[in-house]
Design a protein around this motif. Structure first.
Motif, PDB file in Angstrom:
ATOM      1  N   ALA A  70     -73.874 -56.671  12.281  1.00  0.00           N
ATOM      2  CA  ALA A  70     -73.314 -55.949  11.142  1.00  0.00           C
ATOM      3  C   ALA A  70     -73.626 -56.730   9.878  1.00  0.00           C
ATOM      4  CB  ALA A  70     -71.807 -55.772  11.297  1.00  0.00           C
ATOM      5  N   MET A  71     -74.071 -56.029   8.819  1.00  0.00           N
ATOM      6  CA  MET A  71     -74.375 -56.665   7.544  1.00  0.00           C
ATOM      7  C   MET A  71     -73.492 -56.062   6.457  1.00  0.00           C
ATOM      8  SD  MET A  71     -75.785 -56.994   4.371  1.00  0.00           S
ATOM      9  CE  MET A  71     -76.754 -55.518   4.066  1.00  0.00           C
ATOM     10  N   ALA A  72     -72.771 -56.948   5.749  1.00  0.00           N
ATOM     11  CA  ALA A  72     -71.888 -56.508   4.669  1.00  0.00           C
ATOM     12  C   ALA A  72     -72.403 -57.064   3.345  1.00  0.00           C
ATOM     13  CB  ALA A  72     -70.462 -56.991   4.913  1.00  0.00           C
ATOM     14  N   PRO A  73     -72.764 -56.203   2.382  1.00  0.00           N
ATOM     15  CA  PRO A  73     -73.137 -56.701   1.047  1.00  0.00           C
ATOM     16  C   PRO A  73     -71.893 -57.221   0.335  1.00  0.00           C
ATOM     17  CG  PRO A  73     -73.074 -54.305   1.057  1.00  0.00           C
ATOM     18  CD  PRO A  73     -72.833 -54.734   2.470  1.00  0.00           C
ATOM     19  N   PHE A  74     -72.060 -58.321  -0.427  1.00  0.00           N
ATOM     20  CA  PHE A  74     -70.876 -58.817  -1.120  1.00  0.00           C
ATOM     21  C   PHE A  74     -71.101 -59.117  -2.598  1.00  0.00           C
ATOM     22  CE2 PHE A  74     -72.734 -62.658   0.814  1.00  0.00           C
ATOM     23  CZ  PHE A  74     -72.793 -63.526  -0.268  1.00  0.00           C
ATOM     24  N   TRP A  75     -72.351 -59.263  -3.045  1.00  0.00           N
ATOM     25  CA  TRP A  75     -72.575 -59.474  -4.473  1.00  0.00           C
ATOM     26  C   TRP A  75     -74.038 -59.252  -4.800  1.00  0.00           C
ATOM     27  CZ3 TRP A  75     -74.966 -63.666  -7.369  1.00  0.00           C
ATOM     28  CH2 TRP A  75     -74.740 -63.568  -8.751  1.00  0.00           C
ATOM     29  N   GLY A  76     -74.315 -58.209  -5.569  1.00  0.00           N
ATOM     30  CA  GLY A  76     -75.688 -57.935  -5.959  1.00  0.00           C
ATOM     31  C   GLY A  76     -76.596 -57.768  -4.754  1.00  0.00           C
ATOM     32  N   TRP A  78     -77.039 -60.041  -2.509  1.00  0.00           N
ATOM     33  CA  TRP A  78     -76.593 -60.940  -1.456  1.00  0.00           C
ATOM     34  C   TRP A  78     -75.708 -60.209  -0.455  1.00  0.00           C
ATOM     35  CZ3 TRP A  78     -78.486 -65.773  -0.823  1.00  0.00           C
ATOM     36  CH2 TRP A  78     -79.141 -66.336  -1.915  1.00  0.00           C
ATOM     37  N   GLY A  79     -75.795 -60.647   0.799  1.00  0.00           N
ATOM     38  CA  GLY A  79     -74.966 -60.071   1.845  1.00  0.00           C
ATOM     39  C   GLY A  79     -74.681 -61.094   2.927  1.00  0.00           C
ATOM     40  N   LEU A  80     -73.937 -60.667   3.927  1.00  0.00           N
ATOM     41  CA  LEU A  80     -73.590 -61.531   5.049  1.00  0.00           C
ATOM     42  C   LEU A  80     -73.800 -60.760   6.346  1.00  0.00           C
ATOM     43  CD1 LEU A  80     -72.369 -64.295   5.926  1.00  0.00           C
ATOM     44  CD2 LEU A  80     -70.148 -63.140   5.980  1.00  0.00           C
ATOM     45  N   THR A  81     -74.563 -61.358   7.280  1.00  0.00           N
ATOM     46  CA  THR A  81     -74.835 -60.744   8.570  1.00  0.00           C
ATOM     47  C   THR A  81     -74.231 -61.580   9.687  1.00  0.00           C
ATOM     48  OG1 THR A  81     -76.906 -59.651   7.916  1.00  0.00           O
ATOM     49  CG2 THR A  81     -76.642 -60.176  10.246  1.00  0.00           C
ATOM     50  N   THR A  82     -73.575 -60.912  10.625  1.00  0.00           N
ATOM     51  CA  THR A  82     -73.110 -61.572  11.835  1.00  0.00           C
ATOM     52  C   THR A  82     -73.201 -60.581  12.981  1.00  0.00           C
ATOM     53  OG1 THR A  82     -71.344 -62.911  12.818  1.00  0.00           O
ATOM     54  CG2 THR A  82     -70.666 -60.967  11.559  1.00  0.00           C
ATOM     55  N   TRP A 136     -80.546 -62.052   1.479  1.00  0.00           N
ATOM     56  CA  TRP A 136     -80.953 -61.747   0.108  1.00  0.00           C
ATOM     57  C   TRP A 136     -82.008 -60.655   0.150  1.00  0.00           C
ATOM     58  CZ3 TRP A 136     -85.354 -63.299  -3.214  1.00  0.00           C
ATOM     59  CH2 TRP A 136     -85.119 -62.990  -4.560  1.00  0.00           C
ATOM     60  N   GLN A 137     -81.720 -59.541  -0.513  1.00  0.00           N
ATOM     61  CA  GLN A 137     -82.602 -58.377  -0.500  1.00  0.00           C
ATOM     62  C   GLN A 137     -83.706 -58.571  -1.535  1.00  0.00           C
ATOM     63  OE1 GLN A 137     -81.752 -55.766   1.746  1.00  0.00           O
ATOM     64  NE2 GLN A 137     -83.866 -55.144   1.396  1.00  0.00           N
ATOM     65  N   VAL A 138     -84.902 -58.938  -1.065  1.00  0.00           N
ATOM     66  CA  VAL A 138     -86.026 -59.175  -1.972  1.00  0.00           C
ATOM     67  C   VAL A 138     -86.526 -57.859  -2.560  1.00  0.00           C
ATOM     68  CG1 VAL A 138     -88.370 -60.106  -2.129  1.00  0.00           C
ATOM     69  CG2 VAL A 138     -86.687 -61.211  -0.653  1.00  0.00           C
ATOM     70  N   SER A 139     -86.628 -56.824  -1.702  1.00  0.00           N
ATOM     71  CA  SER A 139     -87.104 -55.511  -2.123  1.00  0.00           C
ATOM     72  C   SER A 139     -86.541 -54.484  -1.153  1.00  0.00           C
ATOM     73  CB  SER A 139     -88.634 -55.466  -2.124  1.00  0.00           C
ATOM     74  OG  SER A 139     -89.137 -55.581  -0.800  1.00  0.00           O
ATOM     75  N   ASN A 140     -86.963 -53.241  -1.314  1.00  0.00           N
ATOM     76  CA  ASN A 140     -86.528 -52.211  -0.368  1.00  0.00           C
ATOM     77  C   ASN A 140     -87.077 -52.441   1.037  1.00  0.00           C
ATOM     78  OD1 ASN A 140     -85.072 -50.814  -2.302  1.00  0.00           O
ATOM     79  ND2 ASN A 140     -86.831 -49.547  -2.906  1.00  0.00           N
ATOM     80  N   VAL A 141     -88.101 -53.293   1.131  1.00  0.00           N
ATOM     81  CA  VAL A 141     -88.766 -53.517   2.416  1.00  0.00           C
ATOM     82  C   VAL A 141     -88.388 -54.854   3.048  1.00  0.00           C
ATOM     83  CG1 VAL A 141     -91.021 -53.791   3.545  1.00  0.00           C
ATOM     84  CG2 VAL A 141     -90.707 -52.051   1.777  1.00  0.00           C
ATOM     85  N   VAL A 142     -88.187 -55.893   2.234  1.00  0.00           N
ATOM     86  CA  VAL A 142     -88.031 -57.260   2.734  1.00  0.00           C
ATOM     87  C   VAL A 142     -86.626 -57.784   2.451  1.00  0.00           C
ATOM     88  CG1 VAL A 142     -88.895 -59.619   2.628  1.00  0.00           C
ATOM     89  CG2 VAL A 142     -90.479 -57.697   2.353  1.00  0.00           C
ATOM     90  N   ARG A 143     -86.034 -58.386   3.478  1.00  0.00           N
ATOM     91  CA  ARG A 143     -84.735 -59.064   3.349  1.00  0.00           C
ATOM     92  C   ARG A 143     -84.839 -60.439   3.985  1.00  0.00           C
ATOM     93  NH1 ARG A 143     -80.062 -55.839   5.916  1.00  0.00           N
ATOM     94  NH2 ARG A 143     -80.129 -54.748   3.919  1.00  0.00           N
ATOM     95  N   LEU A 144     -84.550 -61.488   3.216  1.00  0.00           N
ATOM     96  CA  LEU A 144     -84.538 -62.848   3.737  1.00  0.00           C
ATOM     97  C   LEU A 144     -83.142 -63.185   4.263  1.00  0.00           C
ATOM     98  CD1 LEU A 144     -86.580 -64.700   0.964  1.00  0.00           C
ATOM     99  CD2 LEU A 144     -87.422 -63.607   3.055  1.00  0.00           C
TER     100      LEU A 144
END
Length: 253
Positions: A70-76, A78-82, A136-144
């Motif tokens: 599950a991934m929760a966005p929390f600021w801009g 940025w998000g948190l996945t667990t 961190w969402q780099v673009s619509n395609v890439v997430r680090l």
């Protein structure tokens, strides 16, 4: 105690994810993914010691990963996945050693000393892993993504045999024991009972969206805890699980 706490946390998280998913109780901006992947790597020391002269063979093993996240966005961006992963980190290989300390069994005899020759090694670690990753969402395609992971081993194996060599008992000038090539001439070892039940490390990687419903991921998992318990001294170097993972994910929602 740590094993019981971790097991309680993983079961609680699994039930929470399942119940919220079935009830549609996740916030609208949360993502829920199913993941299937393959681990490839080794359990090895940092830097090859002088007593290991060459790596002669490396064979792929069935080292699969199954998980839900599950991934929760929390600021801009940025998000948190667990989530929870059931995975196997395994290796099967041969090395050539010179004066490497070993404890082996040959026939009914237990031998210890400096071994020169070939070593066949099998490592298997089935585990339940809890990653806690910042994204961190780099673009619509890439997430680090990157952060710690915590693993509880549910099945394990560290064993093998030595062949085509000899062992100097107790010290480099001790009595010489010849070890042959055929199965009845080899000596075996099994250090499974000395492996840790709990591991932790770092996970860094990236998700690449190929379609709104699915994508691929690449990860590097670097263990920070050694494979063996701290009071186990037979293996001279600390061995770390270092694995790369390639996986496919499916967006459940």
């Amino acid at each position: 105690m740590m094993k019981k706490i971790f097991l309680f946390l993983t079961v609680t998280l699994a039930l929470f994810v399942q119940n919220r998913a079935l009830a549609g109780g996740f916030p609208e901006n949360w993502e829920l993914k199913a993941r299937f992947g393959y681990n490839i790597g080794a359990t090895a020391p940092i830097g090859l010691p002088a007593t290991i002269r060459s790596i002669d063979a490396y064979r792929l093993t069935p080292s699969f990963l199954f998980g839900v996240e599950a991934m929760a966005p929390f600021w801009g961006k940025w998000g948190l996945t667990t989530g929870l992963h059931l995975e196997n980190k395994g290796m099967d290989g041969d090395v050539t050693t010179k004066m490497y300390y070993m404890e082996v069994k040959k026939g009914e005899s237990q031998l210890a000393g400096r071994y020169t020759g070939s070593v066949h090694q099998v490592v298997r670690e089935w585990m339940v892993t809890l990653p806690i990753l910042a994204t961190w969402q780099v673009s619509n395609v890439v997430r680090l993504k990157g952060g710690p992971y915590f693993s509880l081993l549910v099945d394990k194996d560290f064993s093998g045999y030595v062949f085509d060599g000899y062992l100097r008992q107790n010290d480099p000038t001790g009595p010489k024991v010849e070890i042959g090539h055929e199965e009845n001439e080899r000596a075996t070892y099994d250090f499974t009972d000395n492996m840790r039940n709990f591991q932790m490390g770092l996970d860094v990687g990236a998700d690449f969206r190929l379609h709104p419903a699915f994508g691929v991921s690449v990860d590097l998992n670097w263990g920070l805890t050694g494979l063996f318990e701290s009071d186990f001294k037979t293996v001279e170097q600390t061995l770390y699980p270092i694995y790369g993972t390639v996986s496919l994910y499916y967006n459940i929602r």
